[in-house]
Design a protein around this motif. Structure first.
Motif, PDB file in Angstrom:
ATOM      1  N   HIS A 185      39.067   7.647  39.709  1.00 37.66           N
ATOM      2  CA  HIS A 185      37.891   6.770  39.903  1.00 37.66           C
ATOM      3  C   HIS A 185      37.520   5.978  38.566  1.00 37.66           C
ATOM      4  O   HIS A 185      37.303   6.377  37.586  1.00 37.66           O
ATOM      5  CB  HIS A 185      36.844   7.702  40.393  1.00 37.66           C
ATOM      6  CG  HIS A 185      37.125   8.699  41.559  1.00 37.66           C
ATOM      7  ND1 HIS A 185      37.476   8.246  42.735  1.00 37.66           N
ATOM      8  CD2 HIS A 185      37.375   9.778  41.589  1.00 37.66           C
ATOM      9  CE1 HIS A 185      37.737   9.119  43.711  1.00 37.66           C
ATOM     10  NE2 HIS A 185      37.966  10.037  42.934  1.00 37.66           N
ATOM     11  N   HIS A 186      37.016   4.698  38.929  1.00 34.81           N
ATOM     12  CA  HIS A 186      36.708   3.906  37.812  1.00 34.81           C
ATOM     13  C   HIS A 186      35.305   3.807  37.402  1.00 34.81           C
ATOM     14  O   HIS A 186      34.359   3.595  38.541  1.00 34.81           O
ATOM     15  CB  HIS A 186      37.177   2.199  38.341  1.00 34.81           C
ATOM     16  CG  HIS A 186      36.803   1.264  37.437  1.00 34.81           C
ATOM     17  ND1 HIS A 186      37.937   0.345  37.265  1.00 34.81           N
ATOM     18  CD2 HIS A 186      35.616   1.059  36.671  1.00 34.81           C
ATOM     19  CE1 HIS A 186      37.684  -0.401  36.275  1.00 34.81           C
ATOM     20  NE2 HIS A 186      36.285  -0.088  35.971  1.00 34.81           N
ATOM     21  N   TRP A 187      34.875   4.187  36.419  1.00 35.55           N
ATOM     22  CA  TRP A 187      33.616   4.228  35.774  1.00 35.55           C
ATOM     23  C   TRP A 187      33.440   3.462  34.803  1.00 35.55           C
ATOM     24  O   TRP A 187      34.220   2.733  33.811  1.00 35.55           O
ATOM     25  CB  TRP A 187      33.322   5.642  35.229  1.00 35.55           C
ATOM     26  CG  TRP A 187      33.277   6.680  36.185  1.00 35.55           C
ATOM     27  CD1 TRP A 187      34.349   7.335  36.632  1.00 35.55           C
ATOM     28  CD2 TRP A 187      32.054   7.511  36.822  1.00 35.55           C
ATOM     29  NE1 TRP A 187      34.047   8.260  37.706  1.00 35.55           N
ATOM     30  CE2 TRP A 187      32.744   8.649  37.471  1.00 35.55           C
ATOM     31  CE3 TRP A 187      30.932   7.284  36.493  1.00 35.55           C
ATOM     32  CZ2 TRP A 187      31.763   9.263  38.142  1.00 35.55           C
ATOM     33  CZ3 TRP A 187      30.020   8.195  37.048  1.00 35.55           C
ATOM     34  CH2 TRP A 187      30.624   9.180  38.087  1.00 35.55           C
ATOM     35  N   GLU A 188      32.036   2.723  34.878  1.00 34.48           N
ATOM     36  CA  GLU A 188      31.673   1.501  33.867  1.00 34.48           C
ATOM     37  C   GLU A 188      30.410   1.997  33.313  1.00 34.48           C
ATOM     38  O   GLU A 188      29.496   2.895  34.029  1.00 34.48           O
ATOM     39  CB  GLU A 188      31.170   0.348  34.710  1.00 34.48           C
ATOM     40  CG  GLU A 188      32.442  -0.424  35.292  1.00 34.48           C
ATOM     41  CD  GLU A 188      33.297  -1.031  34.287  1.00 34.48           C
ATOM     42  OE1 GLU A 188      32.737  -1.882  33.283  1.00 34.48           O
ATOM     43  OE2 GLU A 188      34.501  -1.396  34.628  1.00 34.48           O
ATOM     44  N   VAL A 189      30.234   1.842  32.006  1.00 35.59           N
ATOM     45  CA  VAL A 189      29.134   2.288  31.173  1.00 35.59           C
ATOM     46  C   VAL A 189      28.606   1.006  30.181  1.00 35.59           C
ATOM     47  O   VAL A 189      29.472   0.420  29.954  1.00 35.59           O
ATOM     48  CB  VAL A 189      29.252   3.462  30.508  1.00 35.59           C
ATOM     49  CG1 VAL A 189      30.181   3.404  29.327  1.00 35.59           C
ATOM     50  CG2 VAL A 189      27.750   3.701  29.651  1.00 35.59           C
ATOM     51  N   PHE A 190      27.313   0.472  30.518  1.00 34.11           N
ATOM     52  CA  PHE A 190      26.959  -0.560  29.833  1.00 34.11           C
ATOM     53  C   PHE A 190      25.467  -0.690  29.370  1.00 34.11           C
ATOM     54  O   PHE A 190      24.638   0.255  29.683  1.00 34.11           O
ATOM     55  CB  PHE A 190      27.193  -1.909  30.839  1.00 34.11           C
ATOM     56  CG  PHE A 190      25.880  -2.050  31.662  1.00 34.11           C
ATOM     57  CD1 PHE A 190      24.803  -2.718  31.624  1.00 34.11           C
ATOM     58  CD2 PHE A 190      25.894  -1.337  32.870  1.00 34.11           C
ATOM     59  CE1 PHE A 190      23.785  -3.039  32.321  1.00 34.11           C
ATOM     60  CE2 PHE A 190      24.504  -1.084  33.706  1.00 34.11           C
ATOM     61  CZ  PHE A 190      23.817  -2.087  33.423  1.00 34.11           C
ATOM     62  N   TRP A 191      25.515  -1.545  28.234  1.00 32.75           N
ATOM     63  CA  TRP A 191      23.974  -1.630  27.432  1.00 32.75           C
ATOM     64  C   TRP A 191      23.889  -2.876  27.858  1.00 32.75           C
ATOM     65  O   TRP A 191      24.467  -3.822  27.502  1.00 32.75           O
ATOM     66  CB  TRP A 191      24.098  -1.032  26.152  1.00 32.75           C
ATOM     67  CG  TRP A 191      23.015  -1.553  25.347  1.00 32.75           C
ATOM     68  CD1 TRP A 191      21.890  -1.085  25.147  1.00 32.75           C
ATOM     69  CD2 TRP A 191      22.877  -2.669  24.512  1.00 32.75           C
ATOM     70  NE1 TRP A 191      20.887  -1.891  24.307  1.00 32.75           N
ATOM     71  CE2 TRP A 191      21.605  -2.764  23.934  1.00 32.75           C
ATOM     72  CE3 TRP A 191      23.791  -3.804  24.156  1.00 32.75           C
ATOM     73  CZ2 TRP A 191      21.114  -3.862  23.265  1.00 32.75           C
ATOM     74  CZ3 TRP A 191      23.240  -4.955  23.509  1.00 32.75           C
ATOM     75  CH2 TRP A 191      22.063  -4.846  22.956  1.00 32.75           C
ATOM     76  N   MET A 192      22.299  -3.156  28.068  1.00 32.60           N
ATOM     77  CA  MET A 192      22.041  -4.730  27.999  1.00 32.60           C
ATOM     78  C   MET A 192      20.681  -4.670  27.275  1.00 32.60           C
ATOM     79  O   MET A 192      19.985  -4.031  27.328  1.00 32.60           O
ATOM     80  CB  MET A 192      21.748  -5.215  29.512  1.00 32.60           C
ATOM     81  CG  MET A 192      21.227  -6.481  29.469  1.00 32.60           C
ATOM     82  SD  MET A 192      20.670  -7.381  31.057  1.00 32.60           S
ATOM     83  CE  MET A 192      22.278  -6.778  32.047  1.00 32.60           C
ATOM     84  N   ASP A 193      20.651  -5.899  26.425  1.00 37.25           N
ATOM     85  CA  ASP A 193      19.737  -5.814  25.371  1.00 37.25           C
ATOM     86  C   ASP A 193      18.118  -6.308  26.412  1.00 37.25           C
ATOM     87  O   ASP A 193      18.154  -6.973  27.112  1.00 37.25           O
ATOM     88  CB  ASP A 193      19.613  -7.301  24.636  1.00 37.25           C
ATOM     89  CG  ASP A 193      18.512  -7.390  23.497  1.00 37.25           C
ATOM     90  OD1 ASP A 193      17.347  -7.049  23.787  1.00 37.25           O
ATOM     91  OD2 ASP A 193      18.702  -8.251  22.907  1.00 37.25           O
ATOM     92  N   PRO A 194      17.246  -5.345  26.469  1.00 39.57           N
ATOM     93  CA  PRO A 194      15.979  -5.154  26.978  1.00 39.57           C
ATOM     94  C   PRO A 194      15.254  -6.862  27.045  1.00 39.57           C
ATOM     95  O   PRO A 194      14.994  -7.112  28.390  1.00 39.57           O
ATOM     96  CB  PRO A 194      15.147  -4.203  26.757  1.00 39.57           C
ATOM     97  CG  PRO A 194      15.998  -3.249  25.850  1.00 39.57           C
ATOM     98  CD  PRO A 194      17.000  -4.120  25.385  1.00 39.57           C
ATOM     99  N   ALA A 195      15.445  -7.396  25.911  1.00 35.69           N
ATOM    100  CA  ALA A 195      14.844  -8.816  25.641  1.00 35.69           C
ATOM    101  C   ALA A 195      15.649  -9.838  26.726  1.00 35.69           C
ATOM    102  O   ALA A 195      14.955 -10.516  27.266  1.00 35.69           O
ATOM    103  CB  ALA A 195      14.706  -9.107  24.412  1.00 35.69           C
ATOM    104  N   ALA A 196      16.957  -9.554  26.650  1.00 33.67           N
ATOM    105  CA  ALA A 196      17.621 -10.521  27.437  1.00 33.67           C
ATOM    106  C   ALA A 196      17.464 -10.262  28.888  1.00 33.67           C
ATOM    107  O   ALA A 196      17.542 -11.404  29.630  1.00 33.67           O
ATOM    108  CB  ALA A 196      19.203 -10.215  27.167  1.00 33.67           C
ATOM    109  N   ALA A 197      17.487  -9.149  29.388  1.00 32.46           N
ATOM    110  CA  ALA A 197      16.977  -8.827  30.636  1.00 32.46           C
ATOM    111  C   ALA A 197      15.593  -9.325  31.440  1.00 32.46           C
ATOM    112  O   ALA A 197      15.701  -9.660  32.337  1.00 32.46           O
ATOM    113  CB  ALA A 197      17.130  -7.267  30.771  1.00 32.46           C
ATOM    114  N   GLN A 198      14.829  -9.349  30.348  1.00 27.84           N
ATOM    115  CA  GLN A 198      13.357  -9.989  30.871  1.00 27.84           C
ATOM    116  C   GLN A 198      13.451 -11.445  30.913  1.00 27.84           C
ATOM    117  O   GLN A 198      12.600 -11.931  31.746  1.00 27.84           O
ATOM    118  CB  GLN A 198      12.325  -9.576  29.648  1.00 27.84           C
ATOM    119  CG  GLN A 198      12.071  -8.053  29.587  1.00 27.84           C
ATOM    120  CD  GLN A 198      11.354  -7.281  30.747  1.00 27.84           C
ATOM    121  OE1 GLN A 198      10.769  -8.188  31.322  1.00 27.84           O
ATOM    122  NE2 GLN A 198      12.069  -6.195  30.979  1.00 27.84           N
ATOM    123  N   GLY A 199      14.169 -12.101  30.085  1.00 31.52           N
ATOM    124  CA  GLY A 199      14.402 -13.668  30.006  1.00 31.52           C
ATOM    125  C   GLY A 199      15.160 -14.158  30.956  1.00 31.52           C
ATOM    126  O   GLY A 199      15.420 -15.342  31.416  1.00 31.52           O
TER     127      GLY A 199
END
Length: 137
Positions: free
Chosen positions: A123-137
Motif C-alpha cells: 500500500h502506497h503511503w505519502e507524508v508531506f509538509w507544507m509551509d503554513p504561510a504558503a498554504a495561506q497565500g
C-alpha cells in the motif's frame, strides 16, 4: 459536533507483521478494535488504519470483487501531513527501516516537501509538509 474521523481499511496478508510495522513507525494499536482478524492503528485522534486479514476485508467488499494486489496495482494513495520536513523524513525513514519499500523519489518544491513509502503489503503511503504561510497565500 464531534470531529469527523476517517478509518482507512487495508487488506493485509500477515496481520501480526503489519501491526508490528506500524508500531515501529510510532503509531499505537487500539486493542478494543483488535482481534485475530483486524487491528486498529491509531495515527491521530481522528485518523485510523484498520488492518484487516484478506478474508475479513473481503467480507466488507461488494460480492464478486477481488482484492487488489497493492504490489502490482495502485487503488489508493494514503497521504498524511507532517508538522515539519524533518518529521516527514522521520516517518518515511522509519517505514523503510521497518521493512517497507520506497515508492517514489522525495518531492521538494521549497514550500512543500514530501516522501513516500510502501507498507509490507505494497500500500502506497505519502507524508508531506507544507509551509503554513504558503498554504495561506
Amino acid at each position: 459536533m464531534a470531529p469527523q474521523m476517517i478509518f482507512v481499511n487495508l487488506p493485509v496478508k500477515d496481520l501480526d507483521a503489519s501491526k508490528a510495522f506500524f508500531v515501529k513507525l510510532g503509531f499505537s494499536i487500539n486493542e478494543h478494535f483488535t482481534d485475530e482478524t483486524a487491528s486498529c492503528v491509531v495515527i491521530s485522534d481522528t485518523i485510523f488504519a484498520m488492518l484487516l486479514t484478506e478474508e475479513k476485508f473481503k467480507s466488507f467488499t461488494a460480492p464478486g470483487k477481488e482484492i487488489s494486489d497493492a504490489t502490482k496495482t495502485t487503488e489508493v494513495l494514503v497521504t498524511l501531513s507532517a508538522e515539519s520536513r524533518e518529521k516527514a523524513d522521520e516517518l518515511a525513514d522509519a517505514a523503510l527501516a521497518a521493512g517497507g519499500g520506497p515508492a517514489k523519489e522525495p518531492m521538494d518544491m521549497g514550500f512543500m516537501y514530501g516522501r513516500s513509502f510502501t507498507d509490507l503489503d505494497g500500500h502506497h503511503w505519502e507524508v508531506f509538509w507544507m509551509d503554513p504561510a504558503a498554504a495561506q497565500g
